[in-house]
Design a protein around this motif. Structure first.
Motif, PDB file in Angstrom:
ATOM      1  N   LYS A  44       0.829  -1.210   0.000  1.00 51.87           N
ATOM      2  CA  LYS A  44       0.000   0.000   0.000  1.00 51.87           C
ATOM      3  C   LYS A  44       0.863   1.260   0.000  1.00 51.87           C
ATOM      4  O   LYS A  44       0.528   2.235  -0.655  1.00 51.87           O
ATOM      5  CB  LYS A  44      -0.926   0.011   1.221  1.00 51.87           C
ATOM      6  N   HIS A  47       3.363   1.053  -3.648  1.00 49.51           N
ATOM      7  CA  HIS A  47       2.845   0.712  -4.973  1.00 49.51           C
ATOM      8  C   HIS A  47       3.290   1.697  -6.056  1.00 49.51           C
ATOM      9  O   HIS A  47       3.347   1.349  -7.226  1.00 49.51           O
ATOM     10  CB  HIS A  47       1.319   0.581  -4.956  1.00 49.51           C
ATOM     11  N   LYS A  48       3.649   2.922  -5.681  1.00 48.48           N
ATOM     12  CA  LYS A  48       4.086   3.915  -6.670  1.00 48.48           C
ATOM     13  C   LYS A  48       5.437   3.552  -7.297  1.00 48.48           C
ATOM     14  O   LYS A  48       5.812   4.119  -8.320  1.00 48.48           O
ATOM     15  CB  LYS A  48       4.151   5.301  -6.030  1.00 48.48           C
ATOM     16  N   LYS A  75      -6.553  -2.103  -8.177  1.00 49.50           N
ATOM     17  CA  LYS A  75      -7.296  -0.951  -7.638  1.00 49.50           C
ATOM     18  C   LYS A  75      -6.517   0.345  -7.839  1.00 49.50           C
ATOM     19  O   LYS A  75      -7.104   1.414  -7.920  1.00 49.50           O
ATOM     20  CB  LYS A  75      -7.586  -1.145  -6.142  1.00 49.50           C
ATOM     21  N   LYS A  76      -5.198   0.240  -7.901  1.00 47.50           N
ATOM     22  CA  LYS A  76      -4.348   1.427  -8.086  1.00 47.50           C
ATOM     23  C   LYS A  76      -4.118   1.728  -9.566  1.00 47.50           C
ATOM     24  O   LYS A  76      -3.314   2.584  -9.909  1.00 47.50           O
ATOM     25  CB  LYS A  76      -2.987   1.237  -7.391  1.00 47.50           C
TER      26      LYS A  76
END
Length: 99
Positions: A44, A47-48, A75-76
């Protein structure tokens, strides 16, 4: 998300982002050559670090955590997701271990 056999996984992972979602101690015990370690427990927050425009190949010890990681990444906004059938336990290719 697609689950790939080891042969299909091996055929594509060099052109993709290979992510080991196991915990750092598991990763250091041995991982697929070229894999980056982003544990599911940190996904979480991190994730970038994963580019949404390139395929993402995920694996864990079996397949449970890589499936969860794929759901989170979807979801991202990451669409091109693959997991290794049977996980690291079934892998017979090149590995790297920290001595």
């Amino acid at each position: 998300m697609k689950t790939l056999t080891e042969d299909d996984f091996r055929a594509g992972y060099r052109k993709a982002q290979l992510i080991d979602v196991r915990e750092p101690n598991e990763y250091e015990g041995g991982h697929i050559l070229g894999a980056r370690n982003i544990p599911l427990s940190q996904m979480k927050q991190r994730h970038k670090e994963i580019r949404p425009d390139k395929p993402v190949y995920l694996y864990c010890q079996n397949t449970v955590r890589s499936g969860r990681a794929a759901q989170l990444l979807r979801k991202k906004g990451v669409q091109d997701l693959y997991t290794l059938k049977g996980g690291y336990k079934q892998w017979t290719g090149k590995i790297k271990t920290k001595k």
